[in-house]
Design an enzyme around this catalytic site. Structure first.
Site, PDB file in Angstrom:
ATOM      1  N   ASP A  25      43.769 -30.604  56.771  1.00 16.19           N
ATOM      2  CA  ASP A  25      42.233 -31.339  56.441  1.00 16.19           C
ATOM      3  C   ASP A  25      42.029 -31.248  57.625  1.00 16.19           C
ATOM      4  OD1 ASP A  25      40.471 -32.743  54.395  1.00 16.19           O
ATOM      5  OD2 ASP A  25      40.849 -34.194  55.852  1.00 16.19           O
ATOM      6  N   TYR A  48      36.449 -34.344  63.535  1.00 14.67           N
ATOM      7  CA  TYR A  48      37.419 -34.657  64.838  1.00 14.67           C
ATOM      8  C   TYR A  48      38.031 -34.235  66.524  1.00 14.67           C
ATOM      9  CZ  TYR A  48      38.791 -35.898  60.031  1.00 14.67           C
ATOM     10  OH  TYR A  48      38.937 -36.435  58.908  1.00 14.67           O
TER      11      TYR A  48
HETATM   12  P1  NDP Z   1      46.519 -42.779  56.784  1.00  6.04           P
HETATM   13  O1  NDP Z   1      46.066 -43.599  55.771  1.00  6.04           O
HETATM   14  O2  NDP Z   1      46.471 -41.164  56.106  1.00  6.04           O
HETATM   15  O3  NDP Z   1      47.166 -43.273  57.579  1.00  6.04           O
HETATM   16  C1  NDP Z   1      47.790 -42.672  58.858  1.00  6.04           C
HETATM   17  C2  NDP Z   1      48.596 -44.071  60.069  1.00  6.04           C
HETATM   18  O4  NDP Z   1      49.779 -44.605  59.526  1.00  6.04           O
HETATM   19  C3  NDP Z   1      48.655 -43.154  61.138  1.00  6.04           C
HETATM   20  O5  NDP Z   1      48.746 -44.718  62.433  1.00  6.04           O
HETATM   21  C4  NDP Z   1      50.241 -42.988  62.033  1.00  6.04           C
HETATM   22  O6  NDP Z   1      50.401 -43.599  62.584  1.00  6.04           O
HETATM   23  C5  NDP Z   1      50.600 -44.059  59.588  1.00  6.04           C
HETATM   24  N1  NDP Z   1      51.230 -43.926  58.693  1.00  6.04           N
HETATM   25  C6  NDP Z   1      51.452 -41.709  58.271  1.00  6.04           C
HETATM   26  N2  NDP Z   1      52.308 -41.807  57.681  1.00  6.04           N
HETATM   27  C7  NDP Z   1      53.554 -43.147  58.035  1.00  6.04           C
HETATM   28  C8  NDP Z   1      54.859 -43.291  57.394  1.00  6.04           C
HETATM   29  N3  NDP Z   1      55.524 -42.651  56.488  1.00  6.04           N
HETATM   30  N4  NDP Z   1      54.962 -45.054  57.602  1.00  6.04           N
HETATM   31  C9  NDP Z   1      54.458 -45.722  58.187  1.00  6.04           C
HETATM   32  N5  NDP Z   1      53.106 -45.525  59.001  1.00  6.04           N
HETATM   33  C10 NDP Z   1      52.670 -43.928  58.526  1.00  6.04           C
HETATM   34  O7  NDP Z   1      45.025 -42.022  57.326  1.00  6.04           O
HETATM   35  P2  NDP Z   1      43.416 -40.959  58.351  1.00  6.04           P
HETATM   36  O8  NDP Z   1      42.633 -42.638  58.090  1.00  6.04           O
HETATM   37  O9  NDP Z   1      44.257 -40.710  59.178  1.00  6.04           O
HETATM   38  O10 NDP Z   1      43.425 -40.193  56.323  1.00  6.04           O
HETATM   39  C11 NDP Z   1      44.157 -39.549  56.345  1.00  6.04           C
HETATM   40  C12 NDP Z   1      43.582 -38.494  56.822  1.00  6.04           C
HETATM   41  O11 NDP Z   1      42.518 -38.070  55.612  1.00  6.04           O
HETATM   42  C13 NDP Z   1      42.409 -37.847  57.886  1.00  6.04           C
HETATM   43  O12 NDP Z   1      43.468 -37.656  59.286  1.00  6.04           O
HETATM   44  C14 NDP Z   1      41.374 -37.217  57.161  1.00  6.04           C
HETATM   45  O13 NDP Z   1      42.220 -35.711  57.000  1.00  6.04           O
HETATM   46  C15 NDP Z   1      41.153 -37.808  56.760  1.00  6.04           C
HETATM   47  N6  NDP Z   1      39.668 -38.526  56.346  1.00  6.04           N
HETATM   48  C16 NDP Z   1      39.087 -38.115  56.269  1.00  6.04           C
HETATM   49  C17 NDP Z   1      37.441 -39.162  56.235  1.00  6.04           C
HETATM   50  C18 NDP Z   1      36.189 -38.270  55.441  1.00  6.04           C
HETATM   51  O14 NDP Z   1      34.986 -39.668  55.820  1.00  6.04           O
HETATM   52  N7  NDP Z   1      36.231 -37.439  55.041  1.00  6.04           N
HETATM   53  C19 NDP Z   1      37.786 -40.167  56.644  1.00  6.04           C
HETATM   54  C20 NDP Z   1      39.096 -41.056  56.611  1.00  6.04           C
HETATM   55  C21 NDP Z   1      40.094 -40.064  57.195  1.00  6.04           C
HETATM   56  P3  NDP Z   1      51.430 -42.173  63.367  1.00  6.04           P
HETATM   57  O15 NDP Z   1      50.102 -41.284  63.406  1.00  6.04           O
HETATM   58  O16 NDP Z   1      51.348 -43.188  64.109  1.00  6.04           O
HETATM   59  O17 NDP Z   1      52.706 -42.217  62.651  1.00  6.04           O
END
Ligand code: NDP
Length: 281
Positions: A45, A50
């Site tokens: 996604d 981005y």
């Molecule tokens: P998430 O809820 O997926 O969380 C991501 C964060 O959590 C990062 O800081 C990551 O750290 C950490 N993390 C991930 N897995 C774990 C784990 N197992 N244990 C502990 N920490 C963890 O947030 P997002 O906002 O990135 O949402 C996911 C996706 O949704 C986005 O990447 C995007 O594709 C989509 N999105 C769409 C939006 C829209 O407006 N349409 C808005 C926001 C998101 P690290 O990377 O450092 O490991």
């Protein structure tokens, strides 16, 4: 490990678990997506906003995995809602991703206070991308029930998905119900609230009962509710952990206890779609 698929109202199937690349620096994206594909993710996604579509495309091309085995989503940036701008931006998305057809293309935000409130002509333009075959499915993101009703009433075209903020502190039931009523699949963004739900005592207790992490229990909760998720991580161990959610299941009571953590609007971590009006420079 096999990831279940959801059949969209276009007849296309989408893996229920994918990999999100929001906030992954373009310089790190090829490596992250390459690793995700190695682990087994087959749904990526991304979005024009981005800034990493080209790197997503590069990782897919380098992987050697047949194109049809990877589901790729991108989204129209907020500055490109006018039909002619959307046309141009969409062509750029295909070029950057290096694909002839994207699996899913979404309006990223409705921006109801911009463009004289006209997201309907944007939606008509999106529908034309499906008509000409360059998008297998088209949909929306951050659309509230009233926004959905309006585009459907005025165009007769039903989005395949609505991608909105959903996690245990913002269960977003009204939007999910509106999606379901129209036959639209809900995609849950920020499924672990960017880490914000991982210390929750209820989720911790449930996770411990299954011998899994709180991230896994939360992602499994989404899956049990039928939503599509794509957690983001640049950490290999977390990417593996988030992919490993199909070897256990939650009871209906556990699903209900997590859903009861909903804080309504107070639980929202991102912008309110009725008010959000950001247009990048
Ligand atoms: P998430 O809820 O997926 O969380 C991501 C964060 O959590 C990062 O800081 C990551 O750290 C950490 N993390 C991930 N897995 C774990 C784990 N197992 N244990 C502990 N920490 C963890 O947030 P997002 O906002 O990135 O949402 C996911 C996706 O949704 C986005 O990447 C995007 O594709 C989509 N999105 C769409 C939006 C829209 O407006 N349409 C808005 C926001 C998101 P690290 O990377 O450092 O490991």
């Amino acid at each position: 490990m096999s990831v279940p698929t959801i059949t969209l109202n276009t007849g296309r199937t989408i893996p229920q678990l994918g990999f999100g690349v929001f906030q992954i620096d373009p310089a790190d994206t090829v490596e992250a997506v390459t690793k995700a594909l190695e682990i087994g993710y087959r749904h990526i996604d991304t979005a024009q906003m981005y800034g990493n579509e080209r790197e997503v495309g590069e990782a897919i091309a380098r992987s050697g995995i047949p194109r049809e085995e990877i589901f790729v989503t991108s989204k129209l940036n907020n500055g490109f809602h006018r039909p002619e701008d959307a046309q141009k931006a969409f062509a750029e998305t295909l070029e950057k991703l290096g694909v002839e057809q994207v699996d899913l293309f979404l309006i990223h935000w409705p921006l109801p206070t911009r463009y004289d409130g006209d997201f309907v002509s944007t939606w008509r333009t999106m529908a034309s991308f499906a008509d000409d075959g360059r998008a297998a499915s088209v949909g929306v993101s951050n659309f509230q029930p009233a926004h959905l009703a309006r585009i459907i009433d005025e165009t007769g075209v039903i989005p395949a998905v609505n991608q909105v903020e959903v996690h245990p502190y913002l269960t977003n039931e009204a939007v999910r119900a509106a999606d379901a009523e129209h036959g639209i699949a809900t995609e849950a963004w920020s499924p672990i609230a960017q880490g914000g739900v991982l210390d929750d005592p209820v989720i911790t207790e449930i996770a411990e009962a299954h011998g899994v992490t709180t991230a896994q229990a939360t992602l499994r909760w989404h899956v049990e509710r039928g939503d599509i998720v794509f957690p983001k991580s640049v950490t290999e161990s977390r990417m593996r952990e988030n992919f490993d959610i199909f070897g256990f299941s939650l009871t209906p009571d556990e699903v209900g206890r997590i859903s009861a953590l909903d804080r309504g609007e107070d639980g929202r971590t991102g912008p309110n779609p009725d008010e959000f009006d950001y247009i990048p420079d």
